[in-house]
Design a protein around this motif. Structure first.
Motif, PDB file in Angstrom:
ATOM      1  N   TYR A 100       0.840  -1.207   0.000  1.00  0.00           N
ATOM      2  CA  TYR A 100       0.000   0.000   0.000  1.00  0.00           C
ATOM      3  C   TYR A 100       0.873   1.255   0.000  1.00  0.00           C
ATOM      4  O   TYR A 100       0.576   2.232  -0.704  1.00  0.00           O
ATOM      5  CB  TYR A 100      -0.956  -0.010   1.200  1.00  0.00           C
ATOM      6  N   ALA A 101       1.972   1.199   0.748  1.00  0.00           N
ATOM      7  CA  ALA A 101       2.894   2.340   0.768  1.00  0.00           C
ATOM      8  C   ALA A 101       3.445   2.599  -0.631  1.00  0.00           C
ATOM      9  O   ALA A 101       3.515   3.749  -1.082  1.00  0.00           O
ATOM     10  CB  ALA A 101       4.032   2.076   1.753  1.00  0.00           C
ATOM     11  N   LEU A 102       3.825   1.533  -1.342  1.00  0.00           N
ATOM     12  CA  LEU A 102       4.346   1.701  -2.706  1.00  0.00           C
ATOM     13  C   LEU A 102       3.284   2.315  -3.617  1.00  0.00           C
ATOM     14  O   LEU A 102       3.573   3.170  -4.450  1.00  0.00           O
ATOM     15  CB  LEU A 102       4.794   0.347  -3.273  1.00  0.00           C
ATOM     16  N   ARG A 103       2.037   1.862  -3.452  1.00  0.00           N
ATOM     17  CA  ARG A 103       0.956   2.394  -4.277  1.00  0.00           C
ATOM     18  C   ARG A 103       0.724   3.882  -3.992  1.00  0.00           C
ATOM     19  O   ARG A 103       0.304   4.625  -4.867  1.00  0.00           O
ATOM     20  CB  ARG A 103      -0.346   1.625  -4.008  1.00  0.00           C
ATOM     21  N   LEU A 104       0.985   4.297  -2.745  1.00  0.00           N
ATOM     22  CA  LEU A 104       0.679   5.672  -2.350  1.00  0.00           C
ATOM     23  C   LEU A 104       1.764   6.684  -2.709  1.00  0.00           C
ATOM     24  O   LEU A 104       1.510   7.884  -2.701  1.00  0.00           O
ATOM     25  CB  LEU A 104       0.427   5.730  -0.838  1.00  0.00           C
ATOM     26  N   VAL A 105       2.981   6.209  -3.018  1.00  0.00           N
ATOM     27  CA  VAL A 105       4.082   7.147  -3.286  1.00  0.00           C
ATOM     28  C   VAL A 105       3.719   8.126  -4.397  1.00  0.00           C
ATOM     29  O   VAL A 105       3.790   9.343  -4.209  1.00  0.00           O
ATOM     30  CB  VAL A 105       5.388   6.395  -3.642  1.00  0.00           C
ATOM     31  N   GLY A 106       3.301   7.601  -5.539  1.00  0.00           N
ATOM     32  CA  GLY A 106       2.978   8.466  -6.673  1.00  0.00           C
ATOM     33  C   GLY A 106       1.875   9.469  -6.370  1.00  0.00           C
ATOM     34  O   GLY A 106       2.054  10.670  -6.548  1.00  0.00           O
ATOM     35  N   PRO A 107       0.716   8.988  -5.878  1.00  0.00           N
ATOM     36  CA  PRO A 107      -0.370   9.912  -5.573  1.00  0.00           C
ATOM     37  C   PRO A 107       0.002  10.995  -4.549  1.00  0.00           C
ATOM     38  O   PRO A 107      -0.524  12.093  -4.607  1.00  0.00           O
ATOM     39  CB  PRO A 107      -1.462   9.001  -5.008  1.00  0.00           C
ATOM     40  N   THR A 108       0.902  10.691  -3.609  1.00  0.00           N
ATOM     41  CA  THR A 108       1.206  11.688  -2.578  1.00  0.00           C
ATOM     42  C   THR A 108       2.318  12.654  -2.977  1.00  0.00           C
ATOM     43  O   THR A 108       2.186  13.854  -2.768  1.00  0.00           O
ATOM     44  CB  THR A 108       1.568  11.028  -1.222  1.00  0.00           C
ATOM     45  N   VAL A 109       3.419  12.134  -3.542  1.00  0.00           N
ATOM     46  CA  VAL A 109       4.528  13.047  -3.827  1.00  0.00           C
ATOM     47  C   VAL A 109       4.631  13.408  -5.305  1.00  0.00           C
ATOM     48  O   VAL A 109       5.502  14.182  -5.703  1.00  0.00           O
ATOM     49  CB  VAL A 109       5.892  12.476  -3.351  1.00  0.00           C
ATOM     50  N   GLY A 110       3.739  12.834  -6.133  1.00  0.00           N
ATOM     51  CA  GLY A 110       3.849  12.980  -7.585  1.00  0.00           C
ATOM     52  C   GLY A 110       3.909  14.407  -8.094  1.00  0.00           C
ATOM     53  O   GLY A 110       4.482  14.668  -9.151  1.00  0.00           O
ATOM     54  N   ALA A 111       3.315  15.347  -7.344  1.00  0.00           N
ATOM     55  CA  ALA A 111       3.316  16.726  -7.809  1.00  0.00           C
ATOM     56  C   ALA A 111       4.697  17.356  -7.658  1.00  0.00           C
ATOM     57  O   ALA A 111       5.066  18.269  -8.380  1.00  0.00           O
ATOM     58  CB  ALA A 111       2.277  17.533  -7.026  1.00  0.00           C
ATOM     59  N   ARG A 112       5.477  16.873  -6.676  1.00  0.00           N
ATOM     60  CA  ARG A 112       6.772  17.506  -6.395  1.00  0.00           C
ATOM     61  C   ARG A 112       7.953  16.737  -6.974  1.00  0.00           C
ATOM     62  O   ARG A 112       8.993  17.297  -7.260  1.00  0.00           O
ATOM     63  CB  ARG A 112       6.969  17.620  -4.877  1.00  0.00           C
ATOM     64  N   TRP A 113       7.808  15.411  -7.119  1.00  0.00           N
ATOM     65  CA  TRP A 113       8.959  14.596  -7.525  1.00  0.00           C
ATOM     66  C   TRP A 113       8.511  13.449  -8.424  1.00  0.00           C
ATOM     67  O   TRP A 113       7.453  12.886  -8.214  1.00  0.00           O
ATOM     68  CB  TRP A 113       9.648  14.027  -6.278  1.00  0.00           C
ATOM     69  N   GLN A 114       9.280  13.177  -9.458  1.00  0.00           N
ATOM     70  CA  GLN A 114       9.004  12.026 -10.325  1.00  0.00           C
ATOM     71  C   GLN A 114      10.290  11.229 -10.464  1.00  0.00           C
ATOM     72  O   GLN A 114      11.357  11.823 -10.519  1.00  0.00           O
ATOM     73  CB  GLN A 114       8.581  12.514 -11.717  1.00  0.00           C
ATOM     74  N   PRO A 115      10.198   9.893 -10.528  1.00  0.00           N
ATOM     75  CA  PRO A 115      11.419   9.101 -10.676  1.00  0.00           C
ATOM     76  C   PRO A 115      12.070   9.343 -12.038  1.00  0.00           C
ATOM     77  O   PRO A 115      11.373   9.550 -13.029  1.00  0.00           O
ATOM     78  CB  PRO A 115      10.940   7.652 -10.541  1.00  0.00           C
ATOM     79  N   GLY A 116      13.387   9.332 -12.068  1.00  0.00           N
ATOM     80  CA  GLY A 116      14.121   9.521 -13.321  1.00  0.00           C
ATOM     81  C   GLY A 116      14.046   8.287 -14.192  1.00  0.00           C
ATOM     82  O   GLY A 116      13.498   7.267 -13.787  1.00  0.00           O
ATOM     83  N   PRO A 117      14.610   8.367 -15.418  1.00  0.00           N
ATOM     84  CA  PRO A 117      14.514   7.242 -16.363  1.00  0.00           C
ATOM     85  C   PRO A 117      15.186   5.968 -15.861  1.00  0.00           C
ATOM     86  O   PRO A 117      14.671   4.874 -16.077  1.00  0.00           O
ATOM     87  CB  PRO A 117      15.202   7.771 -17.628  1.00  0.00           C
ATOM     88  N   THR A 118      16.317   6.103 -15.149  1.00  0.00           N
ATOM     89  CA  THR A 118      17.010   4.902 -14.680  1.00  0.00           C
ATOM     90  C   THR A 118      16.179   4.177 -13.625  1.00  0.00           C
ATOM     91  O   THR A 118      16.023   2.959 -13.664  1.00  0.00           O
ATOM     92  CB  THR A 118      18.385   5.262 -14.082  1.00  0.00           C
TER      93      THR A 118
END
Lengths: 233, 107
Positions: B16-34
Motif C-alpha cells: 500500500y505504501a508503494l501504491r501511495l508514493v505516486g499519488p502523494t509526492v507525484g506533484a513535487r517529484w518524479q522518478p528519473g529514467p534509470t
C-alpha cells in the motif's frame, strides 16, 4: 491509434477487462489451491488477497516460503515485484479521484491492467471512472477466485499426481511474459535465472531469487549511457 | 501463526505504501529514467528467477531435486505462455503433462 474517447466506460470494461478477469480468476484459484495444499493457515490466502491485492507478488511470497525461505526473503522478494506499482502510482495519480478519501481507497486498486487501460484516456473524469471500475472488477474476481481455489485445494490430497508443482513456475513465467518482448529485458531475466540456480546450493532458501536481481544492473548500466545523449524534449 | 501474520501485515503495508508514493509526492517529484527502468525490469527478473528455481528444485523444500516430469510440464506451460496462449492453456498444459508423465511411471 484507435481512440476510445467516445466509447462508454462499460463497453471498454467488457471488451478489455473481462478477458483479463478470466485469466486472473484462474491464477487466483491456483493461488488459493496451492496455498491450501501447502498447509498454511486457512485465513492467510484470503486475507493476503484482500490486503495486498497483487497477484505476482502474492505468488512470489508463496513460492519463496514454500521453498523454505524466511520472512525477510519473502517480504523483500514480493515487495521488489510490487515496486512497479510505485511507477503506476505516478502514471495513475490523476485518475484516483478528487477527494482525499477516494484517492486513498482507489490507490489500493492500482494494478497493471487498469494503469495500462487509462493510457488512452485523456479526460480526467473518464480516466477515474474507468480506472475505478476496472480495478473493482479485478478486485472482486481476484478475491472470489482465491476463496474458490482454497475450497477446491482443500479436497486435493495428492498434489504431485495432479502435477500441481508444475503450475506455480508456469504461472510465474506467464505473468512475466508480457514484459519479455524487449531483448534487453530477456537478457536480464535469463542472466538472473542462471544466477539464481547457480547460487541455490550455497545460500539459504529464498535468497537465490534476490541474488538474481544483480542482473538488473545489466540493463540499468549501459542503457542509461545509451539513452542520455539521445534524450530530447 | 506469528510468521503468517507478520508476512501478511508486512506485505500489505509495504504494498500500500508503494501504491501511495505516486499519488502523494507525484506533484513535487518524479522518478528519473534509470529508476523507472529498474522498476520495470526488477519484477520480471525476480519472477523468472523464481520460476526457474521452483522448476529445478521443486516448490517445497522437501520435494527437492530435478524432476523430469515437472521439468517437462513447466517447459510446455512456458512454451504456451511464450506463444501467448490463454492462461487456462498454460495451467492445464503444465499440470496435464506433469500428471500424465507421472501416471505412466516417470517420477
Amino acid at each position: 491509434m484507435c481512440s476510445n474517447n467516445n466509447t462508454a466506460i462499460g463497453r471498454i470494461v467488457q471488451r478489455e477487462v473481462w478477458p483479463v478477469c478470466a485469466a486472473y480468476a484462474l491464477v487466483g484459484a491456483s493461488f488459493g489451491a496451492i496455498a491450501a495444499t501447502a498447509g498454511m493457515p486457512w485465513w492467510v490466502a484470503p486475507l493476503m488477497s484482500l490486503t495486498v491485492f497483487a497477484g505476482s507478488a502474492q505468488f512470489a511470497a508463496l513460492g519463496i516460503v514454500l521453498a523454505g525461505g524466511g520472512l525477510v526473503a519473502a517480504l523483500v522478494g514480493a515487495l521488489v515485484i510490487n515496486a512497479r506499482l510505485m511507477a503506476y502510482g505516478f502514471q495513475a495519480r490523476d485518475a484516483l479521484g478528487r477527494s482525499r478519501g477516494a484517492r486513498l481507497a482507489t490507490a489500493h486498486l492500482i494494478t497493471d491492467v487498469n494503469t495500462a487501460l487509462i493510457l488512452r484516456e485523456h479526460d480526467s473524469h473518464r480516466r477515474h471512472r474507468l480506472f475505478r471500475q476496472a480495478g473493482l472488477w479485478i478486485f472482486a474476481v481476484w478475491n472470489l477466485s482465491v476463496v474458490a481455489g482454497l475450497l477446491l485445494g482443500d479436497r486435493i490430497t495428492d498434489t504431485a499426481a495432479l502435477g500441481l508443482d508444475a503450475v506455480l513456475p508456469a504461472i510465474l513465467f506467464a505473468l512475466a511474459r508480457p514484459h519479455l518482448g524487449a531483448p534487453a529485458v530477456r537478457r536480464c531475466a535469463l542472466t538472473g535465472a542462471v544466477l539464481a540456480i547457480a547460487s541455490a546450493p550455497f545460500v539459504p532458501p529464498g535468497v537465490p531469487v534476490l541474488i538474481a536481481l544483480v542482473a538488473c544492473l545489466l540493463e540499468a548500466g549501459p542503457s542509461r549511457r545509451f539513452r542520455r545523449p539521445g534524450a530530447r524534449s | 501463526m506469528m510468521f503468517w501474520l507478520l508476512l501478511v501485515a508486512g506485505l500489505a503495508g509495504g504494498t500500500y505504501a508503494l501504491r501511495l508514493v505516486g499519488p502523494t509526492v507525484g506533484a513535487r517529484w518524479q522518478p528519473g529514467p534509470t529508476v523507472t527502468r529498474l522498476l520495470e525490469v526488477a519484477p520480471v527478473v525476480l519472477l523468472i528467477a523464481l520460476a526457474a528455481t521452483a522448476t529445478v528444485a521443486g516448490e517445497s523444500a522437501d520435494d527437492g531435486g530435478l524432476n523430469p516430469a515437472r521439468l517437462a510440464g513447466v517447459a510446455v506451460g512456458a512454451g504456451l505462455a511464450w506463444w501467448r496462449a490463454p492462461m487456462l492453456a498454460v495451467v492445464l498444459g503444465a499440470a496435464l503433462i506433469t500428471a500424465g508423465l507421472r501416471a505412466i511411471g516417470l517420477a
